[in-house]
Write an enzyme that holds these catalytic residues in place. Sequence first.
Site, PDB file in Angstrom:
ATOM      1  N   TYR A 145      -2.100 -11.721  -4.871  1.00 25.32           N
ATOM      2  CA  TYR A 145      -1.498 -10.633  -5.515  1.00 25.32           C
ATOM      3  C   TYR A 145      -0.046 -10.911  -5.463  1.00 25.32           C
ATOM      4  CZ  TYR A 145      -1.452  -7.752  -1.396  1.00 25.32           C
ATOM      5  OH  TYR A 145      -1.433  -7.364  -0.023  1.00 25.32           O
TER       6      TYR A 145
ATOM      7  N   SER B  69       1.076  -1.119   0.157  1.00 26.05           N
ATOM      8  CA  SER B  69       0.232   0.158  -0.188  1.00 26.05           C
ATOM      9  C   SER B  69       0.713   1.374   0.042  1.00 26.05           C
ATOM     10  CB  SER B  69      -0.885   0.004   1.337  1.00 26.05           C
ATOM     11  OG  SER B  69      -1.669  -1.046   1.056  1.00 26.05           O
TER      12      SER B  69
ATOM     13  N   LYS C 234      -8.952  -5.559  11.386  1.00 29.38           N
ATOM     14  CA  LYS C 234     -10.289  -4.953  10.667  1.00 29.38           C
ATOM     15  C   LYS C 234     -11.552  -5.236  11.535  1.00 29.38           C
ATOM     16  CE  LYS C 234      -8.459  -5.730   5.800  1.00 29.38           C
ATOM     17  NZ  LYS C 234      -8.992  -6.413   4.527  1.00 29.38           N
TER      18      LYS C 234
ATOM     19  N   GLY D 126     -13.035 -16.523   5.702  1.00 32.43           N
ATOM     20  CA  GLY D 126     -12.043 -15.596   6.260  1.00 32.43           C
ATOM     21  C   GLY D 126     -12.715 -14.117   5.768  1.00 32.43           C
TER      22      GLY D 126
ATOM     23  N   ASP E  71     -13.068  -3.180   0.380  1.00 34.15           N
ATOM     24  CA  ASP E  71     -12.735  -4.283  -0.142  1.00 34.15           C
ATOM     25  C   ASP E  71     -13.895  -4.709  -0.974  1.00 34.15           C
ATOM     26  OD1 ASP E  71     -10.139  -4.726   0.993  1.00 34.15           O
ATOM     27  OD2 ASP E  71     -11.007  -5.664   2.859  1.00 34.15           O
TER      28      ASP E  71
ATOM     29  N   THR F 112      -7.689 -13.615  -5.345  1.00 42.36           N
ATOM     30  CA  THR F 112      -7.339 -12.240  -4.570  1.00 42.36           C
ATOM     31  C   THR F 112      -6.046 -12.318  -4.242  1.00 42.36           C
ATOM     32  OG1 THR F 112      -7.778 -13.323  -2.473  1.00 42.36           O
ATOM     33  CG2 THR F 112     -10.076 -12.151  -3.553  1.00 42.36           C
TER      34      THR F 112
ATOM     35  N   GLY G 241      -5.193 -10.893  -7.720  1.00 39.00           N
ATOM     36  CA  GLY G 241      -5.923  -9.721  -7.006  1.00 39.00           C
ATOM     37  C   GLY G 241      -5.124  -8.460  -6.973  1.00 39.00           C
TER      38      GLY G 241
HETATM   39  P1  NAP Z   1      -8.121 -14.751   6.855  1.00 41.38           P
HETATM   40  O1  NAP Z   1      -9.373 -13.852   7.442  1.00 41.38           O
HETATM   41  O2  NAP Z   1      -6.961 -15.149   7.855  1.00 41.38           O
HETATM   42  O3  NAP Z   1      -8.730 -16.085   6.328  1.00 41.38           O
HETATM   43  C1  NAP Z   1      -8.186 -17.032   5.669  1.00 41.38           C
HETATM   44  C2  NAP Z   1      -8.964 -17.902   4.623  1.00 41.38           C
HETATM   45  O4  NAP Z   1      -8.259 -18.962   4.066  1.00 41.38           O
HETATM   46  C3  NAP Z   1      -9.888 -18.870   5.761  1.00 41.38           C
HETATM   47  O5  NAP Z   1     -11.122 -19.111   4.768  1.00 41.38           O
HETATM   48  C4  NAP Z   1      -9.473 -20.222   5.696  1.00 41.38           C
HETATM   49  O6  NAP Z   1      -9.998 -21.327   5.950  1.00 41.38           O
HETATM   50  C5  NAP Z   1      -8.477 -20.310   4.141  1.00 41.38           C
HETATM   51  N1  NAP Z   1      -7.517 -21.175   4.425  1.00 41.38           N
HETATM   52  C6  NAP Z   1      -6.363 -20.740   5.162  1.00 41.38           C
HETATM   53  N2  NAP Z   1      -5.476 -21.679   4.655  1.00 41.38           N
HETATM   54  C7  NAP Z   1      -5.972 -22.737   3.776  1.00 41.38           C
HETATM   55  C8  NAP Z   1      -5.607 -23.922   3.558  1.00 41.38           C
HETATM   56  N3  NAP Z   1      -4.392 -24.473   3.577  1.00 41.38           N
HETATM   57  N4  NAP Z   1      -6.493 -24.625   2.631  1.00 41.38           N
HETATM   58  C9  NAP Z   1      -7.696 -23.971   2.310  1.00 41.38           C
HETATM   59  N5  NAP Z   1      -8.189 -22.969   2.871  1.00 41.38           N
HETATM   60  C10 NAP Z   1      -7.429 -22.447   3.686  1.00 41.38           C
HETATM   61  O7  NAP Z   1      -7.518 -14.029   5.484  1.00 41.38           O
HETATM   62  P2  NAP Z   1      -7.984 -13.020   4.776  1.00 41.38           P
HETATM   63  O8  NAP Z   1      -7.665 -11.556   4.970  1.00 41.38           O
HETATM   64  O9  NAP Z   1      -9.448 -13.362   4.415  1.00 41.38           O
HETATM   65  O10 NAP Z   1      -7.159 -13.002   3.382  1.00 41.38           O
HETATM   66  C11 NAP Z   1      -7.322 -14.385   2.554  1.00 41.38           C
HETATM   67  C12 NAP Z   1      -6.760 -14.133   1.162  1.00 41.38           C
HETATM   68  O11 NAP Z   1      -7.180 -12.834   0.558  1.00 41.38           O
HETATM   69  C13 NAP Z   1      -5.266 -13.988   1.256  1.00 41.38           C
HETATM   70  O12 NAP Z   1      -4.756 -14.616   0.296  1.00 41.38           O
HETATM   71  C14 NAP Z   1      -5.029 -12.708   0.998  1.00 41.38           C
HETATM   72  O13 NAP Z   1      -3.673 -12.371   0.013  1.00 41.38           O
HETATM   73  C15 NAP Z   1      -6.258 -12.260   0.069  1.00 41.38           C
HETATM   74  N6  NAP Z   1      -6.596 -10.874  -0.038  1.00 41.38           N
HETATM   75  C16 NAP Z   1      -6.431 -10.109  -1.094  1.00 41.38           C
HETATM   76  C17 NAP Z   1      -6.938  -8.477  -0.992  1.00 41.38           C
HETATM   77  C18 NAP Z   1      -6.696  -7.855  -2.160  1.00 41.38           C
HETATM   78  O14 NAP Z   1      -6.843  -6.620  -2.025  1.00 41.38           O
HETATM   79  N7  NAP Z   1      -6.385  -8.446  -3.504  1.00 41.38           N
HETATM   80  C19 NAP Z   1      -7.357  -7.907   0.145  1.00 41.38           C
HETATM   81  C20 NAP Z   1      -7.512  -8.891   1.266  1.00 41.38           C
HETATM   82  C21 NAP Z   1      -7.174 -10.154   1.146  1.00 41.38           C
HETATM   83  P3  NAP Z   1     -10.594 -21.678   7.509  1.00 41.38           P
HETATM   84  O15 NAP Z   1     -11.677 -20.787   7.869  1.00 41.38           O
HETATM   85  O16 NAP Z   1     -10.910 -23.040   7.336  1.00 41.38           O
HETATM   86  O17 NAP Z   1      -9.422 -21.287   8.412  1.00 41.38           O
END
Ligand code: NAP
Length: 299
Positions: free
Chosen positions: A247, A38, A87, A151, A123, A245, A268
């Site tokens: 990136y 960012s 958040k 997540g 988001d 998502t 992403g």
């Molecule tokens: P988070 O709240 O920690 O959620 C993680 C998610 O991933 C949960 O649904 C979790 O499932 C799942 N997960 C973790 N390890 C896994 C595995 N080995 N196999 C299957 N599912 C798994 O994280 P978040 O903030 O939502 O971020 C999640 C992703 O979104 C990240 O990859 C991040 O880079 C991306 N993101 C991108 C942007 C963007 O602007 N492009 C913005 C925000 C986030 P459980 O519920 O079972 O633990």
Amino acid sequence: MKEVYTFGDLQDWRESGGADEPPIRLSVLGDPVAHSKSPQMHNAALRACGLAAGYARLQIHPSELERAVPLLMRNDFIGTNVTIPHKAAMLGLMDEVDEHARKIGAVNTVVIRDGKLRGYNTDGPGIVRALRAEFGVELRDLRVLILGAGGGAGRAIAVQCALEQCERLVLTNRTFAKARLLADELAPYFETPRVTAVPPDLETLRAQLPHIDLVINASASGMQNTDPSPLPAAVLPQHLLIYDTIYGAHRTALLRAADEAGIRSANGLSMLLHQGALSFEIWFDRPAPIEQMRAALLA
Ligand code: NAP
């Protein structure tokens, strides 16, 4: 400007970030935060608009968050972005919360105005703009499958789908109970029963794909280069769009599977760009310099 500022720096701001040139008045606040792209995006935007303010990373432990927020105000911050793991907690520290952020249950953008803290979430709206830019589609017209719906990012995107009343919404998650809870919560947003949760096994997902237009990966699986694809190329129908998502610099296994299947996909970076652009618009009440921000992200 330092790579990362701490709670201690915030307490002693006139000697640290406040004395930098231009003075730091915006941040991304998280733990960990060192990886965040960012600052490069927002500092390019600030420069392009001739605004004399800097944007920095703030490493804030959960135990420091409640004391850090008033320090932002005391140190003349315009606002901040908020990332993992703050958040949801940030929502409770605001004077006012935008309706959209309240529905998502998370704040990723804070603006400080007239001595008040107001929280937003960009988001969900960010991915709407990203999908328009990447594929020329509107989220509301699509049948969407979200991987990682338990997540924070998955929830923000799912709520956005519900607010837009997309054509169909299928949620899945490694911990299936979370997807089912979210589907129940979102059902009232739809006039007809169009949201469902399904277990994350391959056979179940494969059976869904003919009735899906867009798969969004919002799970953290894929962040490591060695993570396997949740969907192999062989099960991806030709009409499908894939948005991951994640990136990072690498193409995730899911995006590589899309390439192998010869279908359209995107990573992403555009969501990061557009949620950032929307934050900029909230802080400054003017259009964000998208092209300069994109170039800075790709640099
Ligand atoms: P988070 O709240 O920690 O959620 C993680 C998610 O991933 C949960 O649904 C979790 O499932 C799942 N997960 C973790 N390890 C896994 C595995 N080995 N196999 C299957 N599912 C798994 O994280 P978040 O903030 O939502 O971020 C999640 C992703 O979104 C990240 O990859 C991040 O880079 C991306 N993101 C991108 C942007 C963007 O602007 N492009 C913005 C925000 C986030 P459980 O519920 O079972 O633990």
